[in-house]
Scaffold this active site. Structure first.
Site, PDB file in Angstrom:
ATOM      1  N   GLU A 145      43.339  54.699  48.447  1.00 49.00           N
ATOM      2  CA  GLU A 145      43.186  55.827  47.519  1.00 49.00           C
ATOM      3  C   GLU A 145      43.161  57.163  48.240  1.00 49.00           C
ATOM      4  OE1 GLU A 145      40.472  57.453  43.784  1.00 49.00           O
ATOM      5  OE2 GLU A 145      40.104  55.444  44.565  1.00 49.00           O
ATOM      6  N   ASP A 151      35.524  50.286  37.763  1.00 48.17           N
ATOM      7  CA  ASP A 151      34.255  50.947  37.473  1.00 48.17           C
ATOM      8  C   ASP A 151      34.494  52.377  36.994  1.00 48.17           C
ATOM      9  OD1 ASP A 151      35.020  52.036  39.883  1.00 48.17           O
ATOM     10  OD2 ASP A 151      33.217  51.447  40.990  1.00 48.17           O
ATOM     11  N   SER A 152      35.790  52.773  36.947  1.00 42.92           N
ATOM     12  CA  SER A 152      36.180  54.034  36.311  1.00 42.92           C
ATOM     13  C   SER A 152      35.845  54.014  34.819  1.00 42.92           C
ATOM     14  CB  SER A 152      37.676  54.295  36.508  1.00 42.92           C
ATOM     15  OG  SER A 152      38.420  53.115  36.284  1.00 42.92           O
ATOM     16  N   LYS A 171      37.023  43.270  43.171  1.00 44.23           N
ATOM     17  CA  LYS A 171      37.375  44.326  44.119  1.00 44.23           C
ATOM     18  C   LYS A 171      36.097  45.023  44.572  1.00 44.23           C
ATOM     19  CE  LYS A 171      39.400  48.407  42.898  1.00 44.23           C
ATOM     20  NZ  LYS A 171      38.483  49.436  43.455  1.00 44.23           N
ATOM     21  N   GLU A 181      34.564  48.229  47.535  1.00 42.80           N
ATOM     22  CA  GLU A 181      34.932  49.350  48.395  1.00 42.80           C
ATOM     23  C   GLU A 181      34.349  49.199  49.793  1.00 42.80           C
ATOM     24  OE1 GLU A 181      34.926  52.629  44.732  1.00 42.80           O
ATOM     25  OE2 GLU A 181      33.653  52.986  46.471  1.00 42.80           O
ATOM     26  N   ASP A 228      36.073  45.314  39.321  1.00 42.12           N
ATOM     27  CA  ASP A 228      35.280  46.023  40.328  1.00 42.12           C
ATOM     28  C   ASP A 228      33.841  45.529  40.373  1.00 42.12           C
ATOM     29  OD1 ASP A 228      36.838  47.854  41.720  1.00 42.12           O
ATOM     30  OD2 ASP A 228      36.694  49.402  40.178  1.00 42.12           O
TER      31      ASP A 228
END
Length: 271
Positions: free
Chosen positions: A189, A51-52, A120, A122, A90
């Site tokens: 991270e 999602d970067s 993925k 978080e 993501d």
């Protein structure tokens, strides 16, 4: 030569074996067909459609604005360029936090519409039910602990996480929980290297670090940062392998000069 370099297709099982064999796992981001083709040809084990993309492709300050539809689009582009690497996508902010049903629906859409290999997301304990639901549907899940950029407004800073004992203990128990829930790997991270080692030693699933020191089972970087397309972003953990910002702006500047001076196109470049 790496033990797994001859493997035609990297799978989640390959990554588990790599941890067991103590072979480091390599991961880079990609968001489009051309980049994915190059990254895959370079031999990375896994590609993260992160999602970067919200930052490096769309120019937003955070990862929050990118939508599920946009993530699926980027994933579709990447999948078409990949022969060997495992492609992980993501789940974007808002597509899984509110309830497990929505989380599963989002994960299913990514897998069906992009043909990616895994998703993925978080968080630890707070997204337990969502992870359980997705894993039970047969979808491989990679976790993400430490600095979780989707929670940036909660943290209020991009500084190193889990320096205090309480947060460090929660991170270790979250990592163990992710393993219990069936996650095949976890990204760590921006946490202290000693803590990352502790986590890596305490779970049997591979840990992939970004700003988490050398003891993780693998490393991930954002492609645009690694090749030096972003000249303003210089965190301590980043190693730049190229300076593409200077190379590309120089090439564009030369092109402009050549066209203005009528040097391009020349006779050989004309029909």
């Amino acid at each position: 030569m790496s033990v797994h370099s001859e493997i035609k297709k990297i799978t989640t099982e390959t990554l588990r074996k790599m941890k067991f064999d103590k072979e480091k796992i390599t991961m880079l981001t990609a968001y489009d067909f051309t980049t994915a083709k190059m990254v895959d040809a370079g031999g990375v084990d896994a590609i993260l459609v992160g999602d970067s993309a919200s930052n490096v492709m769309a120019g937003y300050e955070t990862t929050l604005p990118i939508t599920l539809d946009q993530m699926i689009y980027h994933a579709q582009c990447v999948i078409r360029g990949v022969d060997r690497a495992l492609v992980v996508v993501d789940l974007p902010f808002g597509s899984y936090q509110s309830n497990p049903e929505k989380a599963l629906e989002s994960a299913v859409r990514i897998m069906k519409e992009s043909e990616a290999h895994a998703i993925k997301l978080e968080g630890g304990k707070e997204v337990e039910k969502s992870i359980k639901k997705i894993v039970n549907a047969g979808i491989p899940v990679m976790g993400h602990l430490g600095l979780t950029p989707q929670s940036i407004y909660q943290f209020g800073t991009y500084k190193v996480r889990a320096k205090e004992e309480e947060e460090a203990e929660k991170l270790i128990s979250d990592a163990k929980l992710l393993e219990e829930l069936g996650c095949f790997s976890v990204v760590l991270e921006k946490i202290p290297a000693a803590l990352a080692k502790k986590v890596t030693d305490s779970v049997s699933i591979p840990t992939i670090g970004i700003g988490a020191g050398p003891h993780c089972d693998g490393q991930v970087l954002v492609y645009h940062d690694m090749v030096g397309m972003n000249k303003d972003f210089s965190p301590k953990f980043l190693r730049r392998y190229l300076d593409l910002y200077t190379e590309i702006t120089g090439a564009v500047s030369q092109y402009v000069k050549d066209v203005k001076s009528t040097d391009f196109p020349n006779q050989e470049e004309s029909y």
